[in-house]
Design an enzyme around this catalytic site. Structure first.
Site, short mmCIF file in Angstrom:
data_model
loop_
_atom_site.label_atom_id
_atom_site.label_comp_id
_atom_site.label_asym_id
_atom_site.label_seq_id
_atom_site.Cartn_x
_atom_site.Cartn_y
_atom_site.Cartn_z
CB SER A 135 -0.84 -0.22 1.39
OG SER A 135 -1.63 1.16 1.42
CE LYS A 161 -4.64 0.02 0.25
NZ LYS A 161 -4.91 -0.62 1.43
CE LYS A 163 -4.10 3.60 2.02
NZ LYS A 163 -5.25 3.17 2.85
CG ASP A 188 -7.66 2.11 0.81
OD1 ASP A 188 -8.89 2.57 0.90
OD2 ASP A 188 -7.25 1.55 1.44
CD GLU A 213 -8.45 -1.21 0.86
OE1 GLU A 213 -7.58 -1.28 0.04
OE2 GLU A 213 -8.47 -1.25 1.94
CG ASP A 238 -10.25 -1.10 5.31
OD1 ASP A 238 -10.55 -1.70 6.22
OD2 ASP A 238 -9.31 -0.57 5.12
CE LYS A 262 -6.92 -2.18 6.62
NZ LYS A 262 -7.21 -0.73 6.78
N GLY A 290 -3.64 -3.96 6.31
CA GLY A 290 -2.74 -3.79 7.27
C GLY A 290 -3.08 -2.30 7.91
O1 OSB Z 1 -6.95 1.62 4.72
O2 OSB Z 1 -5.96 0.14 4.46
C1 OSB Z 1 -5.89 1.29 4.95
C2 OSB Z 1 -3.09 1.95 6.82
C3 OSB Z 1 -3.58 2.82 8.08
C4 OSB Z 1 -4.72 3.03 7.93
C5 OSB Z 1 -5.71 2.59 6.96
C6 OSB Z 1 -5.13 1.69 5.77
C7 OSB Z 1 -3.74 1.57 5.95
C8 OSB Z 1 -2.92 1.09 4.83
C9 OSB Z 1 -1.70 0.57 5.15
O3 OSB Z 1 -3.22 0.97 3.62
C10 OSB Z 1 -1.39 -0.82 4.73
C11 OSB Z 1 0.06 -1.21 5.36
O4 OSB Z 1 0.83 -0.94 4.94
O5 OSB Z 1 0.11 -1.64 6.72
MG MG Z 2 -8.42 0.35 3.23
#
Ligand code: OSB
Ligand code: MG
Length: 372
Positions: A135, A161, A163, A188, A213, A238, A262, A290
């Site tokens: 991510s 992925k 953001k 995402d 996402e 999510d 998660k 994550g």
């Molecule tokens: O939406 O998946 C998410 C991190 C913090 C809060 C939300 C998210 C995330 C990530 C990071 O996308 C995923 C990771 O590398 O741990």
């Molecule tokens: Mg997410």
């Protein structure tokens, strides 16, 4: 084990690189670890709540407080035969799922040690290695983002992925697709859009994304179902899926075609496994999300990802992407093929670096059962 004591620790650890989502940037993590102690055993769990209540309503100081005042005392002095017994003991408290998950997962961590079997087997896992994606947060420039993608692809990661948010979306996706037409790519939004953005979101279809996402509100099913009907791209939920009941409702309503699991958001391994099972019943693949975890949470995510319906690369990646030094030994490592190998060691499969944990700890509190 009889739970004689529960220790909470706050660790402060700088991230190797800041992580930015549509709701903000994190430079330093405040990591809340809990330990269940008794009968010579120590089960560890990580509370994945953020520093602020932006991803969900939970945040680290709130989690600390609810564990000390309510959740901890309802476990102290109890005899626990299995991690599965924890949810019922905590059920009087509404929500606070990340706080509950930290305690429940510590129970599973202890159970695996007590039984001398790997945690992943105890959870019902069957995959001997797991596929990894990354991510990648919002960066200061497009150049910086492209550079990061190049690095992660070279390291072997199987899915990228990105953001996204209004103003950091189609231009970015356009450039990435122009350079890498065939990689597995997803995005995402962390709830950054509304249905007013429908026409805009439809334009994402041309990027052939694996998924988008959580585009809409963090608590929504109905409008995601409406949106999914109008998009070719699969929606993945999510934030909105907090339980196996949610997963069943979401899938029956057609809100999404992929589910992010998660364990913190869902409130512990027991119900995370149930979400996995519901999705499997619907023929819907899941992947493990994550929350910028330290080695404890990361090793638990690795174990969970071995369940059979984790069919897409997850966000569980190498420790070194986040931390100069992780608190486990060995660190979580990813092969040049983008896989994490699963070991047959009993318990979580990664040892603790107690001295490092101690030196990173900025706050510590131990709760004790009245009788001990
Ligand atoms: O939406 O998946 C998410 C991190 C913090 C809060 C939300 C998210 C995330 C990530 C990071 O996308 C995923 C990771 O590398 O741990
Ligand atoms: Mg997410």
């Amino acid at each position: 084990m009889k739970i004689e004591a529960i220790t909470l620790r706050e660790l402060q650890i700088p991230l190797v690189h800041f992580f930015e989502t549509s709701f903000g940037r994190t430079n330093d993590r405040r990591v809340l670890l809990v330990t269940l102690q008794g009968d010579g055993l120590e089960g560890w769990g990580e509370c994945v709540a953020g520093e602020a209540p932006y991803y969900s309503e939970e945040y680290i100081d709130g989690a600390w407080d609810v564990i000390v005042r309510y959740l901890g005392p309802s476990l102290l002095g109890r005899t626990l035969n299995a991690g599965r017994e924890v949810p019922a003991l905590l059920s009087r408290v509404r929500e606070h799922r990340m706080a509950k998950a930290a305690l429940e997962n510590a129970g599973w961590d202890a159970e695996a040690q007590e039984k001398g079997i790997p945690l992943w087997k105890l959870l019902g896992g069957s995959q001997g290695e797991i596929a990894c994606g990354v991510s990648i947060g919002i960066q200061d420039s497009h150049e910086q983002l492209l550079q990061k993608i190049e690095t992660e692809l070279a390291a072997g990661y199987q899915r990228i992925k990105l953001k996204v948010k209004p103003g950091w979306d189609v231009d970015v996706l356009e450039k990435v697709r122009a350079r890498w037409p065939n990689i597995l790519l997803s995005c995402d939004a962390n709830s950054a859009y509304t249905l007013d953005d429908l026409e805009h979101l439809k334009t994402f279809d041309r990027f052939k994304l694996l998924m988008i996402e959580q585009p809409l509100w963090s608590d929504d099913f109905y409008f995601h179902a409406r949106l999914q009907k109008q998009l070719q791209t699969a929606i993945c939920l999510d934030e909105a899926i907090r339980s196996s009941r949610d997963a069943e409702a979401a899938l029956e309503l057609g809100t999404c075609r992929i589910v992010n699991v998660k364990v913190g958001r869902i409130g512990g391994f027991t119900d995370a496994i149930a979400v996995h099972d519901v999705a499997q019943r619907f023929g819907v693949p899941v992947w493990c999300g994550g929350m910028l975890e330290s080695g404890i949470g990361r090793s638990h995510n690795v174990a969970l990802s071995t369940l059979p319906n984790f069919k897409l690369p997850g966000d569980v990646s190498a420790s070194k992407r986040y931390w100069k030094e992780d608190i486990i030994e060995p660190e979580v490592e990813v092969s040049p093929q983008g896989m994490i190998a699963i070991t047959d060691k009993p318990g979580r499969g990664y040892d603790l670096r107690s001295d490092l944990i101690e030196s990173l700890t900025v706050r510590k509190e131990t709760l004790r059962a009245a009788s001990s």
